[in-house]
Design an enzyme around this catalytic site. Structure first.
Site, mmCIF file in Angstrom:
data_model
loop_
_atom_site.group_PDB
_atom_site.id
_atom_site.type_symbol
_atom_site.label_atom_id
_atom_site.label_comp_id
_atom_site.label_asym_id
_atom_site.label_seq_id
_atom_site.Cartn_x
_atom_site.Cartn_y
_atom_site.Cartn_z
ATOM 1 N N LEU A 125 0.830 -1.201 0.000
ATOM 2 C CA LEU A 125 0.000 0.000 0.000
ATOM 3 C C LEU A 125 0.871 1.260 0.000
ATOM 4 C CD1 LEU A 125 -2.912 1.178 0.333
ATOM 5 C CD2 LEU A 125 -2.607 0.982 2.808
ATOM 6 N N GLY A 131 2.264 7.841 2.781
ATOM 7 C CA GLY A 131 2.251 6.875 3.875
ATOM 8 C C GLY A 131 0.894 6.931 4.544
ATOM 9 N N SER A 132 0.708 7.921 5.432
ATOM 10 C CA SER A 132 -0.603 8.090 6.072
ATOM 11 C C SER A 132 -1.668 8.494 5.057
ATOM 12 C CB SER A 132 -0.516 9.171 7.160
ATOM 13 O OG SER A 132 0.371 8.784 8.182
ATOM 14 N N ARG A 241 -5.800 -3.817 12.735
ATOM 15 C CA ARG A 241 -5.243 -2.886 13.736
ATOM 16 C C ARG A 241 -5.367 -3.414 15.171
ATOM 17 N NH1 ARG A 241 -7.005 2.638 10.487
ATOM 18 N NH2 ARG A 241 -5.079 2.762 9.279
ATOM 19 N N GLU A 362 0.685 0.316 9.944
ATOM 20 C CA GLU A 362 -0.776 0.097 9.901
ATOM 21 C C GLU A 362 -1.560 1.269 10.507
ATOM 22 O OE1 GLU A 362 -2.319 -3.909 10.523
ATOM 23 O OE2 GLU A 362 -0.282 -4.634 10.174
HETATM 24 N N1 COS Z 1 -14.125 1.249 6.171
HETATM 25 C C1 COS Z 1 -14.854 1.515 5.056
HETATM 26 N N2 COS Z 1 -14.836 2.724 4.418
HETATM 27 C C2 COS Z 1 -14.035 3.675 4.941
HETATM 28 C C3 COS Z 1 -13.257 3.464 6.086
HETATM 29 C C4 COS Z 1 -13.324 2.192 6.718
HETATM 30 N N3 COS Z 1 -12.626 1.932 7.812
HETATM 31 N N4 COS Z 1 -12.568 4.590 6.364
HETATM 32 C C5 COS Z 1 -12.897 5.495 5.437
HETATM 33 N N5 COS Z 1 -13.801 4.942 4.573
HETATM 34 C C6 COS Z 1 -14.438 5.604 3.436
HETATM 35 C C7 COS Z 1 -15.083 6.916 3.852
HETATM 36 O O1 COS Z 1 -16.386 6.685 4.331
HETATM 37 C C8 COS Z 1 -15.069 7.705 2.576
HETATM 38 O O2 COS Z 1 -16.108 7.224 1.745
HETATM 39 P P1 COS Z 1 -16.969 8.222 0.801
HETATM 40 O O3 COS Z 1 -16.002 8.802 -0.182
HETATM 41 O O4 COS Z 1 -17.988 7.324 0.173
HETATM 42 O O5 COS Z 1 -17.552 9.262 1.713
HETATM 43 C C9 COS Z 1 -13.750 7.275 1.917
HETATM 44 O O6 COS Z 1 -13.439 5.992 2.474
HETATM 45 C C10 COS Z 1 -12.609 8.249 2.173
HETATM 46 O O7 COS Z 1 -12.448 8.350 3.582
HETATM 47 P P2 COS Z 1 -11.715 9.574 4.298
HETATM 48 O O8 COS Z 1 -12.249 10.852 3.717
HETATM 49 O O9 COS Z 1 -11.811 9.376 5.769
HETATM 50 O O10 COS Z 1 -10.211 9.384 3.803
HETATM 51 P P3 COS Z 1 -8.898 10.202 4.163
HETATM 52 O O11 COS Z 1 -8.121 10.424 2.927
HETATM 53 O O12 COS Z 1 -9.222 11.401 5.010
HETATM 54 O O13 COS Z 1 -8.041 9.146 5.016
HETATM 55 C C11 COS Z 1 -7.127 8.092 6.973
HETATM 56 C C12 COS Z 1 -8.339 8.742 6.277
HETATM 57 C C13 COS Z 1 -5.997 9.070 7.289
HETATM 58 C C14 COS Z 1 -7.716 7.548 8.271
HETATM 59 C C15 COS Z 1 -6.565 6.929 6.109
HETATM 60 O O14 COS Z 1 -5.926 7.412 4.949
HETATM 61 C C16 COS Z 1 -5.610 6.035 6.869
HETATM 62 O O15 COS Z 1 -6.019 5.140 7.609
HETATM 63 N N6 COS Z 1 -4.286 6.242 6.694
HETATM 64 C C17 COS Z 1 -3.261 5.369 7.277
HETATM 65 C C18 COS Z 1 -2.877 4.332 6.297
HETATM 66 C C19 COS Z 1 -2.178 3.179 6.896
HETATM 67 O O16 COS Z 1 -2.617 2.591 7.872
HETATM 68 N N7 COS Z 1 -1.076 2.806 6.267
HETATM 69 C C20 COS Z 1 -0.326 1.677 6.682
HETATM 70 C C21 COS Z 1 -0.216 0.691 5.581
HETATM 71 S S1 COS Z 1 0.102 -0.931 6.119
HETATM 72 S S2 COS Z 1 1.815 -0.827 7.030
#
Ligand code: COS
Length: 377
Positions: A125, A131-132, A241, A362
């Site tokens: 990913l 990253g985030s 997570r 993650e």
């Molecule tokens: N399950 C299902 N859908 C989800 C969801 C979840 N857990 N989280 C968000 N969505 C959906 C939202 O509802 C939104 O949908 P719509 O466009 O239909 O409204 C869409 O996905 C976008 O969500 P959001 O606006 O919250 O996205 P962001 O770009 O603001 O990102 C974070 C949110 C920062 C929380 C996310 O990018 C994240 O978790 N980043 C960390 C990544 C990570 O863990 N990387 C490690 C990789 S493995 S080592």
């Protein structure tokens, strides 16, 4: 063995207690392994965890069931004995998570292999520029006859050099940002895929960058619907997570055990260190953090197992609290060891390095805070 009274909490059934005890027994006989070559060690760990039957818990069965409480119990037990064993177990689950939940019948053939230890999985990913901020990833998947052509760079890919199969996320462009990403199943021998750079980290494991130069993947490689890869990734992370929290919990339990042993046996002014009230205060704080982390982890896992559609907030709380608390517990265990705490060869010194990355991968701690706050606001 550590305190196992938590296994009597109402989150668990008899089968959970059985699996926790079976993994602990196996780990006593087989762990820790030699870490001098982590690639060799991880291949051997996947093989032996597969032979022992534990990897079947890393993916959903034919009926589509994956038990998150079992995943967490296995992770915390392995992490208590050897964090590299936990890593090898966990990557089979995270790597194949998308296939577990959304895979077609033909894609699930890979799941059979990863659940038996015959193939190693990876989750691709993260990118150098995202990253985030997953929604802004830039690896491109272009439509070509019969499938897709993928080009771009991935980085911090665990198992990058030793995996047989990757789940990879790329921009398919249905819409800008999060709504234009898709997930694909990509075999390691796909033409145009190279493991481009080895990344050495504070607690070594097989970590590399990947380069994709017009990698062709057939239509059948698409997981779920095109344009829904972001939600798919988030759904997988929601499940995994709490298991990261569980790994941190296993390390914290081990640190507490080491601190108890040390303070009972080390003498100061003719008395055991543990007779000092200040030391007892630290021990109490450590035990409190361990139990609080366990409650949040198994609450999240239990909620998912009971059929909750989405556990984003519970998962974020479990990961955030358990990883931060484990860092504090391990730091205190190290402190209670005095100079020996920073000496190589001492368990607490290794735990201090092993736990650090868990507050980052993650979803870093501040990403978890964001998820929690958004769920309230
Ligand atoms: N399950 C299902 N859908 C989800 C969801 C979840 N857990 N989280 C968000 N969505 C959906 C939202 O509802 C939104 O949908 P719509 O466009 O239909 O409204 C869409 O996905 C976008 O969500 P959001 O606006 O919250 O996205 P962001 O770009 O603001 O990102 C974070 C949110 C920062 C929380 C996310 O990018 C994240 O978790 N980043 C960390 C990544 C990570 O863990 N990387 C490690 C990789 S493995 S080592």
């Amino acid at each position: 063995m550590s305190d196992t009274s938590f296994l009597n909490w109402p989150f668990f059934d008899e089968r959970h207690r059985d699996v926790a005890l079976a993994v602990d027994e196996w780990a006593r006989q087989n762990l820790p392994v030699d870490h001098s070559d982590v690639d060799v060690a991880c291949r051997a760990l996947v093989d032996s965890l597969g032979n022992a039957g534990f990897l079947k818990h890393t993916g959903s069965d034919e009926a589509g069931k994956l038990d998150v409480r079992t995943l967490c119990l296995v992770r915390e037990t392995l992490a208590r004995h050897d964090p590299l064993a936990d890593f090898s177990f966990a990557m089979q689950g995270l790597g194949m998570g998308a296939v577990s939940f959304f895979g077609t019948h033909s894609q699930r053939v890979w799941l059979e292999k990863t659940r038996s230890g015959r193939a190693i999985a990876a989750f691709a990913l993260t990118e150098p520029g995202s990253g985030s901020d997953v929604a802004n990833l830039s690896t491109i998947a272009e439509r070509v006859e019969g499938g897709w052509s993928l080009s771009g760079d991935k980085t911090f890919i665990s198992n990058g050099a030793i995996a047989d199969i990757f789940v990879i996320f790329a921009r398919t462009g249905e819409a800008p940002g999060a709504r234009g990403i898709s997930a694909f199943l990509m075999p390691a021998d796909a033409h145009g895929l190279t493991s481009s750079e080895r990344i050495e980290v504070i607690a070594p494991h097989p970590l590399t960058s990947l380069k994709l130069d017009r990698v062709f993947l057939p239509d059948s490689a698409l997981i779920g619907k095109s344009g829904e890869g972001f939600k798919l990734a988030m759904a997988v992370l929601d499940v995994f997570r709490p298991t990261v929290g569980a790994a941190a919990l296993g390390m914290a339990r081990r640190a507490l055990d080491e601190a108890l042993e040390r303070t009972r046996t080390r003498r100061i002014q003719g008395e055991p260190l543990a007779s000092l009230q200040m030391v007892q205060g630290h021990i109490a704080d450590m035990a409190l953090k361990v139990d609080a982390a366990a409650l949040l982890i198994y609450r999240a896992a239990w909620a998912k197992d009971m059929g909750a559609a989405r556990i984003s907030r519970e998962a974020a709380m479990a990961k955030l609290y358990a990883t931060e608390a484990a860092q504090e517990v391990i730091d205190m265990a190290l402190q209670l060891h005095g100079g020996d705490g920073v000496r190589q060869g001492f368990t607490v010194e290794a735990l201090y390095r092993d736990v650090r990355a868990l507050r980052i991968y993650e979803g870093a701690s501040d990403v978890q805070r964001l998820v929690i706050a958004r769920s309230l606001l």
